[in-house]
Scaffold this motif. Structure first.
Motif, PDB file in Angstrom:
ATOM      1  N   UNK A  29      41.450  41.213  37.515  1.00 11.63           N
ATOM      2  CA  UNK A  29      41.186  39.974  36.608  1.00 11.63           C
ATOM      3  C   UNK A  29      41.804  39.001  37.735  1.00 11.63           C
ATOM      4  N   UNK A  30      42.608  39.388  37.697  1.00 11.35           N
ATOM      5  CA  UNK A  30      43.461  38.419  38.735  1.00 11.35           C
ATOM      6  C   UNK A  30      44.615  39.101  39.662  1.00 11.35           C
ATOM      7  N   UNK A  72      43.266  34.394  49.673  1.00  9.13           N
ATOM      8  CA  UNK A  72      42.151  33.898  49.000  1.00  9.13           C
ATOM      9  C   UNK A  72      41.200  33.834  47.809  1.00  9.13           C
ATOM     10  N   UNK A  73      41.554  33.652  47.086  1.00 12.20           N
ATOM     11  CA  UNK A  73      41.698  34.694  45.188  1.00 12.20           C
ATOM     12  C   UNK A  73      40.129  34.760  44.573  1.00 12.20           C
ATOM     13  N   UNK A  74      39.091  33.445  45.386  1.00 10.66           N
ATOM     14  CA  UNK A  74      37.693  34.190  45.317  1.00 10.66           C
ATOM     15  C   UNK A  74      37.567  35.645  45.949  1.00 10.66           C
ATOM     16  N   UNK A  75      37.833  35.522  47.219  1.00 10.16           N
ATOM     17  CA  UNK A  75      37.343  36.756  47.747  1.00 10.16           C
ATOM     18  C   UNK A  75      38.420  37.650  47.928  1.00 10.16           C
ATOM     19  N   UNK A  98      49.809  43.426  43.847  1.00 13.08           N
ATOM     20  CA  UNK A  98      50.342  43.288  41.994  1.00 13.08           C
ATOM     21  C   UNK A  98      48.798  42.931  41.458  1.00 13.08           C
ATOM     22  N   UNK A  99      48.298  43.794  40.908  1.00 17.85           N
ATOM     23  CA  UNK A  99      46.875  43.494  39.828  1.00 17.85           C
ATOM     24  C   UNK A  99      46.853  43.659  38.402  1.00 17.85           C
ATOM     25  N   UNK A 105      46.410  44.792  29.693  1.00 21.89           N
ATOM     26  CA  UNK A 105      47.157  43.955  29.523  1.00 21.89           C
ATOM     27  C   UNK A 105      48.218  43.579  30.501  1.00 21.89           C
ATOM     28  N   UNK A 106      48.572  43.874  31.022  1.00 26.63           N
ATOM     29  CA  UNK A 106      50.194  44.416  32.430  1.00 26.63           C
ATOM     30  C   UNK A 106      49.742  44.422  34.592  1.00 26.63           C
TER      31      UNK A 106
END
Length: 121
Positions: A29-30, A72-75, A98-99, A105-106
């Motif tokens: 997700x991020x 590079x967030x897109x990659x 950290x993913x 939720x974490x």
């Protein structure tokens, strides 16, 4: 499953440059933060550089002005450009991200497999 794959290491002469890449794959997700560590033979693993999602970066004193962490967030990839390499930079380098995964939720930390950087003439 989230996996981190490192690339870009190898043998380089003093004064040379390398760019390390840490590519994350899986249900992501991020990525909230990323960092690079290194461990030389017989020594403790040390933090080399960190980068947060807000753009803040920090570097060990030994690499300031020579190393640059970026992303590079897109990659889903974090990089570290290493210039003016010195023999004392020789180590195995590990990325740590950290993913936050989908349906979670974490965030949690993931480690790359480690990649050798050798600086020698």
């Amino acid at each position: 499953q989230v996996q981190l794959v490192e690339s870009g290491g190898g043998l380089v002469q003093p004064g040379g440059s390398l760019r390390l890449s840490c590519a994350a794959s899986g249900s992501i997700f991020s990525i909230s933060a990323g960092g690079w560590y290194r461990q030389a033979p017989g020594k403790q693993r040390e933090l080399v550089a960190t980068s947060t999602s807000g753009g803040s970066t920090n570097y060990a004193d030994s690499v300031k002005g020579r190393f640059t962490i970026s992303r590079d967030n897109a990659k889903n990839t974090v990089y570290m450009q290493m210039n003016s390499l010195k023999p004392e930079d020789t180590a195995v380098y590990y990325c740590n991200l950290a993913i936050t995964r989908f349906m979670s939720s974490r965030g949690r930390d993931y480690w790359g497999q480690g990649i050798q950087v050798t600086v020698s003439s």
